[in-house]
Design an enzyme around this catalytic site. Structure first.
Site, PDB file in Angstrom:
ATOM      1  N   GLY A 127       1.472  -2.067  -4.499  1.00  0.00           N
ATOM      2  CA  GLY A 127       0.171  -1.871  -5.145  1.00  0.00           C
ATOM      3  C   GLY A 127      -0.872  -2.879  -4.675  1.00  0.00           C
ATOM      4  O   GLY A 127      -2.076  -2.599  -4.746  1.00  0.00           O
TER       5      GLY A 127
ATOM      6  N   GLU B 291      -2.361  -1.400  -1.819  1.00  0.00           N
ATOM      7  CA  GLU B 291      -3.191  -0.266  -2.266  1.00  0.00           C
ATOM      8  C   GLU B 291      -4.551  -0.734  -2.797  1.00  0.00           C
ATOM      9  O   GLU B 291      -5.555  -0.040  -2.633  1.00  0.00           O
ATOM     10  CB  GLU B 291      -2.424   0.539  -3.308  1.00  0.00           C
ATOM     11  CG  GLU B 291      -1.170   1.130  -2.672  1.00  0.00           C
ATOM     12  CD  GLU B 291      -0.335   1.943  -3.629  1.00  0.00           C
ATOM     13  OE1 GLU B 291       0.342   1.330  -4.484  1.00  0.00           O
ATOM     14  OE2 GLU B 291      -0.378   3.183  -3.544  1.00  0.00           O
TER      15      GLU B 291
ATOM     16  N   ALA C   2       2.491  -3.685  -8.114  1.00  0.00           N
ATOM     17  CA  ALA C   2       2.635  -3.474  -9.556  1.00  0.00           C
ATOM     18  C   ALA C   2       3.719  -4.427 -10.063  1.00  0.00           C
ATOM     19  O   ALA C   2       4.712  -4.664  -9.366  1.00  0.00           O
ATOM     20  CB  ALA C   2       3.035  -2.033  -9.826  1.00  0.00           C
TER      21      ALA C   2
ATOM     22  N   GLU D  10       7.863   0.267  -1.829  1.00  0.00           N
ATOM     23  CA  GLU D  10       8.186   1.150  -2.966  1.00  0.00           C
ATOM     24  C   GLU D  10       9.464   1.950  -2.757  1.00  0.00           C
ATOM     25  O   GLU D  10      10.247   2.131  -3.690  1.00  0.00           O
ATOM     26  CB  GLU D  10       7.022   2.105  -3.261  1.00  0.00           C
ATOM     27  CG  GLU D  10       5.864   1.453  -4.008  1.00  0.00           C
ATOM     28  CD  GLU D  10       4.802   0.867  -3.089  1.00  0.00           C
ATOM     29  OE1 GLU D  10       5.094   0.606  -1.895  1.00  0.00           O
ATOM     30  OE2 GLU D  10       3.668   0.684  -3.556  1.00  0.00           O
TER      31      GLU D  10
HETATM   32  C1  HXC Z   1       6.989  -8.694 -10.824  1.00  0.00           C
HETATM   33  C2  HXC Z   1       7.136 -10.209  -9.120  1.00  0.00           C
HETATM   34  C3  HXC Z   1       6.739  -9.232  -8.183  1.00  0.00           C
HETATM   35  C4  HXC Z   1       6.438  -7.928  -8.684  1.00  0.00           C
HETATM   36  C5  HXC Z   1       7.098 -11.056  -7.124  1.00  0.00           C
HETATM   37  N1  HXC Z   1       7.341 -11.318  -8.422  1.00  0.00           N
HETATM   38  N2  HXC Z   1       6.736  -9.793  -6.958  1.00  0.00           N
HETATM   39  N3  HXC Z   1       7.257  -9.944 -10.420  1.00  0.00           N
HETATM   40  N4  HXC Z   1       6.601  -7.721  -9.997  1.00  0.00           N
HETATM   41  N5  HXC Z   1       6.008  -6.957  -7.880  1.00  0.00           N
HETATM   42  C6  HXC Z   1       7.760 -12.597  -9.022  1.00  0.00           C
HETATM   43  C7  HXC Z   1       9.244 -12.855  -8.779  1.00  0.00           C
HETATM   44  O1  HXC Z   1      10.026 -12.189  -9.755  1.00  0.00           O
HETATM   45  C8  HXC Z   1       9.285 -14.360  -8.944  1.00  0.00           C
HETATM   46  O2  HXC Z   1       9.243 -14.689 -10.306  1.00  0.00           O
HETATM   47  C9  HXC Z   1       7.959 -14.810  -8.348  1.00  0.00           C
HETATM   48  O3  HXC Z   1       7.115 -13.669  -8.370  1.00  0.00           O
HETATM   49  C10 HXC Z   1       8.093 -15.275  -6.902  1.00  0.00           C
HETATM   50  O4  HXC Z   1       8.706 -14.228  -6.170  1.00  0.00           O
HETATM   51  P1  HXC Z   1       9.989 -14.447  -5.243  1.00  0.00           P
HETATM   52  O5  HXC Z   1      10.661 -13.131  -5.104  1.00  0.00           O
HETATM   53  O6  HXC Z   1      10.810 -15.589  -5.734  1.00  0.00           O
HETATM   54  O7  HXC Z   1       9.294 -14.890  -3.873  1.00  0.00           O
HETATM   55  P2  HXC Z   1       9.865 -14.669  -2.411  1.00  0.00           P
HETATM   56  O8  HXC Z   1      11.331 -14.941  -2.350  1.00  0.00           O
HETATM   57  O9  HXC Z   1       8.968 -15.454  -1.503  1.00  0.00           O
HETATM   58  O10 HXC Z   1       9.656 -13.105  -2.097  1.00  0.00           O
HETATM   59  C11 HXC Z   1       8.323 -12.573  -2.021  1.00  0.00           C
HETATM   60  C12 HXC Z   1       8.426 -11.029  -2.060  1.00  0.00           C
HETATM   61  C13 HXC Z   1       9.270 -10.621  -3.303  1.00  0.00           C
HETATM   62  C14 HXC Z   1       9.110 -10.532  -0.780  1.00  0.00           C
HETATM   63  C15 HXC Z   1       7.024 -10.461  -2.110  1.00  0.00           C
HETATM   64  O11 HXC Z   1       8.717 -11.290  -4.444  1.00  0.00           O
HETATM   65  C16 HXC Z   1       9.226  -9.149  -3.574  1.00  0.00           C
HETATM   66  O12 HXC Z   1       9.914  -8.374  -2.890  1.00  0.00           O
HETATM   67  N6  HXC Z   1       8.484  -8.741  -4.594  1.00  0.00           N
HETATM   68  C17 HXC Z   1       8.408  -7.350  -4.989  1.00  0.00           C
HETATM   69  C18 HXC Z   1       7.408  -6.637  -4.096  1.00  0.00           C
HETATM   70  C19 HXC Z   1       7.370  -5.150  -4.409  1.00  0.00           C
HETATM   71  O13 HXC Z   1       8.425  -4.451  -4.383  1.00  0.00           O
HETATM   72  N7  HXC Z   1       6.192  -4.644  -4.700  1.00  0.00           N
HETATM   73  C20 HXC Z   1       5.992  -3.224  -5.026  1.00  0.00           C
HETATM   74  C21 HXC Z   1       6.031  -3.024  -6.520  1.00  0.00           C
HETATM   75  S1  HXC Z   1       5.903  -1.343  -6.945  1.00  0.00           S
HETATM   76  P3  HXC Z   1      10.436 -15.515 -11.010  1.00  0.00           P
HETATM   77  O14 HXC Z   1      10.007 -15.593 -12.439  1.00  0.00           O
HETATM   78  O15 HXC Z   1      11.684 -14.748 -10.784  1.00  0.00           O
HETATM   79  O16 HXC Z   1      10.425 -16.830 -10.314  1.00  0.00           O
HETATM   80  C22 HXC Z   1       4.303  -1.002  -6.699  1.00  0.00           C
HETATM   81  C23 HXC Z   1       3.915   0.420  -6.999  1.00  0.00           C
HETATM   82  C24 HXC Z   1       2.424   0.556  -7.282  1.00  0.00           C
HETATM   83  O17 HXC Z   1       3.498  -1.808  -6.355  1.00  0.00           O
HETATM   84  C25 HXC Z   1       2.074   1.927  -7.806  1.00  0.00           C
HETATM   85  C26 HXC Z   1       2.660   2.241  -9.136  1.00  0.00           C
HETATM   86  C27 HXC Z   1       2.362   3.623  -9.622  1.00  0.00           C
END
Ligand code: HXC
Length: 257
Positions: free
Chosen positions: A108, A111, A63, A131
């Protein structure tokens, strides 16, 4: 468009198209995925769907933390269906879905892959449920589907630690069907889709429905469901065609009727 939706013969291809955010699902992407999935579900010419991510880094990073999570925080409590119906929750879809996992598959994103029936993974893919590191639990099905797909202790490891695993580990625990070089992910998914398209589409859908509905039934109730679906299939033109083609030593020409 956040979701690129293409039709190739009997195959529908959904590409999450936000590579600048590692294909994280924002609200617009969720709405577009819903619309495309409904079209796929209702188009009799389409038999198999493939979901993938744009670019060479990610299938989907989950997400969108900056867009989707604030939206859900505002709406989820008052409206449990704030998230548009998708295969993850709320959309009955018995046509098979293949996840063509081209890279990072987090939260997500995992998922979405879990809501697919088959998972073809790039050797560079990584899978995780981060998460809990955000103070959340998965909300698109991983707490329920993951322990039904992989061994309980591996589901607990992923869900409680938030630590990712690589493609080989995902294969070892049965999270993905096959691991292939990145450049072969889409072609492999299409090959598998073509194999499914050779089978009777109503039978394929019934097999999926029997598996999914049956997983939350007692064995006796599941066997009754199987029987009812079998009786229905035997009333279809496809069953007549499939068995006639076998006897006549030719390929069946299934119509989905
Ligand atoms: C918004 C995201 C994102 C996310 C990555 N980006 N994941 N933006 N939401 N989930 C964006 C970053 O902000 C960044 O943008 C660009 O993508 C590249 O990501 P980086 O972090 O610079 O890349 P890297 O260092 O290679 O790290 C990759 C990664 C990291 C480990 C996957 O991006 C990360 O931890 N992302 C979050 C993953 C996460 O927590 N997902 C779960 C979300 S909650 P900018 O503009 O800064 O360059 C979920 C719940 C679902 O999914 C159900 C809800 C009810």
């Amino acid at each position: 468009m956040a979701i690129d939706y293409q039709k190739e013969g009997k195959i529908a291809i959904f590409t999450i198209n936000r590579p600048e955010a590692l294909n994280a699902m924002n609200v617009q992407a969720a709405r577009e995925l819903h619309e495309a999935m409904v079209d796929f579900r209702d188009d009799p010419e389409l038999w198999v769907g493939i979901i993938t991510g744009a670019g060479d880094r990610a299938f989907c990073a989950g997400a969108d933390i900056k867009d989707m999570l604030p939206f859900l925080k505002e709406h989820l409590q008052s409206s449990p269906w704030a998230m548009p119906a998708t295969p993850m929750r709320g959309l009955d879809l018995w046509k098979p879905l293949i996840a063509a996992i081209n890279g990072l598959t987090m939260g997500g994103g995992l998922e979405i892959a879990l809501a697919c029936d088959l998972r073809i993974a790039s050797e560079k893919a990584r899978f995780g449920c981060p998460e809990v590191t955000l103070g959340l639990i998965p909300g698109w099905g991983a707490t329920q589907r993951l322990p039904r797909i992989v061994p309980w202790c591996k589901a607990a490891e992923l869900l409680l630690t938030g630590k990712p695993i690589d493609a080989q580990e995902a294969y070892r625990i049965g999270l993905v069907n096959i691991v292939v070089p990145t450049e072969a992910v889409m072609s492999t998914a299409k090959e598998w889709a073509e194999v499914i398209c050779q089978a009777g589409p109503l039978a394929v859908r019934a097999a999926k429905e029997a598996m999914i509905r049956g997983s939350s039934l007692t064995l006796e109730d599941g066997l009754r469901l199987e029987n009812a679906l079998e009786a229905y299939l035997m009333s279809t033109e496809d069953f007549t065609e499939g068995t006639t083609a076998f006897v006549e030593k030719r390929k069946p020409d299934f119509k989905g009727k």
